[in-house]
Scaffold this motif. Structure first.
Motif, PDB file in Angstrom:
ATOM      1  N   UNK A 283       8.661  -2.915  -2.990  1.00  0.00           N
ATOM      2  CA  UNK A 283       9.433  -3.043  -4.224  1.00  0.00           C
ATOM      3  C   UNK A 283       8.515  -2.692  -5.393  1.00  0.00           C
ATOM      4  N   UNK A 284       8.957  -1.912  -6.351  1.00  0.00           N
ATOM      5  CA  UNK A 284       8.104  -1.665  -7.532  1.00  0.00           C
ATOM      6  C   UNK A 284       7.625  -2.954  -8.189  1.00  0.00           C
ATOM      7  N   UNK A 285       8.478  -3.998  -8.176  1.00  0.00           N
ATOM      8  CA  UNK A 285       8.046  -5.237  -8.833  1.00  0.00           C
ATOM      9  C   UNK A 285       6.919  -5.937  -8.073  1.00  0.00           C
ATOM     10  N   UNK A 286       6.642  -5.512  -6.810  1.00  0.00           N
ATOM     11  CA  UNK A 286       5.490  -6.075  -6.103  1.00  0.00           C
ATOM     12  C   UNK A 286       4.179  -5.781  -6.828  1.00  0.00           C
ATOM     13  N   UNK A 287       4.205  -4.759  -7.685  1.00  0.00           N
ATOM     14  CA  UNK A 287       3.014  -4.366  -8.444  1.00  0.00           C
ATOM     15  C   UNK A 287       2.983  -5.017  -9.828  1.00  0.00           C
ATOM     16  N   UNK A 288       3.929  -5.935 -10.093  1.00  0.00           N
ATOM     17  CA  UNK A 288       4.042  -6.526 -11.427  1.00  0.00           C
ATOM     18  C   UNK A 288       2.853  -7.387 -11.815  1.00  0.00           C
ATOM     19  N   UNK A 289       2.207  -8.013 -10.832  1.00  0.00           N
ATOM     20  CA  UNK A 289       0.950  -8.720 -11.050  1.00  0.00           C
ATOM     21  C   UNK A 289      -0.186  -7.889 -10.468  1.00  0.00           C
ATOM     22  N   UNK A 290      -1.361  -7.932 -11.112  1.00  0.00           N
ATOM     23  CA  UNK A 290      -2.523  -7.158 -10.661  1.00  0.00           C
ATOM     24  C   UNK A 290      -2.151  -5.679 -10.498  1.00  0.00           C
ATOM     25  N   UNK A 291      -1.529  -5.154 -11.524  1.00  0.00           N
ATOM     26  CA  UNK A 291      -0.966  -3.800 -11.470  1.00  0.00           C
ATOM     27  C   UNK A 291      -2.011  -2.747 -11.158  1.00  0.00           C
ATOM     28  N   UNK A 292      -3.160  -2.814 -11.808  1.00  0.00           N
ATOM     29  CA  UNK A 292      -4.171  -1.779 -11.609  1.00  0.00           C
ATOM     30  C   UNK A 292      -4.756  -1.837 -10.201  1.00  0.00           C
ATOM     31  N   UNK A 293      -4.931  -3.030  -9.666  1.00  0.00           N
ATOM     32  CA  UNK A 293      -5.422  -3.155  -8.291  1.00  0.00           C
ATOM     33  C   UNK A 293      -4.401  -2.599  -7.295  1.00  0.00           C
TER      34      UNK A 293
END
Length: 330
Positions: A283-293
């Protein structure tokens, strides 16, 4: 025959978990971060010539609340657990008037950008994040939902051909309804027992979730890539199995974060060597935290694809393009 690398992402924003995620300030920031990431993801996919199916909740496709009301079907799901209904959420909690006021439940501008990009397919994740294995709902209600999302997608000049069942609640009995409403290829679940979705959205066991998590890092489940003959057709609809969920970065997991990426790369290599299919999803929102990592991990995967493309002629196709490949008999 070339090996195939495909990605499908479940684009939902708050519609993906309105029944369990209170929209507090932290969650709002989480989804705002997600929105900022979408153009970056599109740029990365374009840079690596990776084609992706964006399985999108139909409610996100509208510009304002009036459009939502106009396109919502009269026949709506009668879940036993009523809190699973997006319509009940709209009635009890409410949504904003438009995307500017409520960027958590509208995403017209992002979808308009997705459909402009080369190789990016607008696909269905149902109109109202419809749960096909929940007690109380039926095929007539799913049919109404299926018609509603095709109507919403027509705004973008699209007839949707691909579907991902929300919460992976794959239901073979509903494939006939899918076909009747223009869907010709769906993402099916891996064969491992912990992907069985008959428990329902709110009743899944912790033991299942634990095994799914362990399998991201260790050899718990079966082989993830598959030959073309493993892609079955049922009720006129192709079933394209998922291979691996790209789990988000977790600062508490340290070495395991890299192990997860290495595992995916190894599985991709096996697929490329054996001329098989490999289907990654998240899910794109899986990247909502710690986006750069999370982006850094994805870059490693996409760089690995570029290497496999050069060395083994691996090819990237979205779900709709895989359907075209089958229809052409190749």
């Amino acid at each position: 025959m070339n090996s195939i690398f495909t990605i499908s992402v479940d684009f939902e924003l708050h519609w993906g978990g309105f029944e369990k995620w209170p929209l507090d300030e932290a969650k709002k920031q989480y989804f705002l971060n997600t929105r900022k990431l979408i153009p970056q993801l599109l740029d990365l996919f374009e840079q690596h010539e990776v084609h992706v199916s964006w399985a999108t909740v139909g409610l996100l496709m509208h510009e304002n609340k009036a459009e939502v009301e106009q396109n919502s079907p009269k026949t709506q799901p009668t879940y036993y657990q009523q809190e699973l209904s997006a319509y009940q959420f709209i009635e009890k909690t409410g949504i904003g008037e438009n995307e500017k006021e409520d960027p958590f439940h509208f995403a017209h501008s992002l979808i308009a950008e997705i459909v402009k990009r080369k190789g990016q397919e607008l696909a269905s994740h149902s109109f109202a994040h419809y749960y096909c294995n929940e007690v109380g709902q039926n095929t007539e209600q799913f049919d109404a939902d299926s018609k509603a999302i095709q109507k919403a997608a027509s705004k973008y000049g699209k007839q949707l051909k691909s579907l991902v069942f929300p919460r992976n609640q794959f239901n073979a009995d509903y494939l006939k309804v899918c076909k009747q409403n223009g869907i010709e290829i769906v993402r099916s679940n891996p064969v491992d027992w912990w992907w069985d979705t008959n428990d329902g959205a709110l009743n899944e066991s912790k033991w299942k979730r634990l095994n799914r998590g362990l399998d991201a890092y260790f050899n718990v489940g079966g082989k993830t890539s598959y030959a073309q003959y493993a892609i079955k057709k049922q009720e006129g609809v192709y079933l394209l199995p998922a291979s691996r969920l790209l789990r988000p970065y977790n600062p508490k997991e340290s070495i395991l974060n890299q192990r997860k990426i290495n595992r995916i790369q190894k599985e991709m290599t096996i697929a490329a060597q054996n001329k098989e299919y490999y289907h990654l999803w998240w899910h794109p929102h899986n990247f909502g935290n710690y986006s750069q990592e999370n982006l850094a991990g994805l870059k490693e995967i996409l760089n690995h694809y570029s290497m496999l493309k050069e060395k083994f002629e691996m090819q990237s196709l979205n779900m709709g393009e895989i359907l075209q490949k089958f229809e052409a008999g190749s």
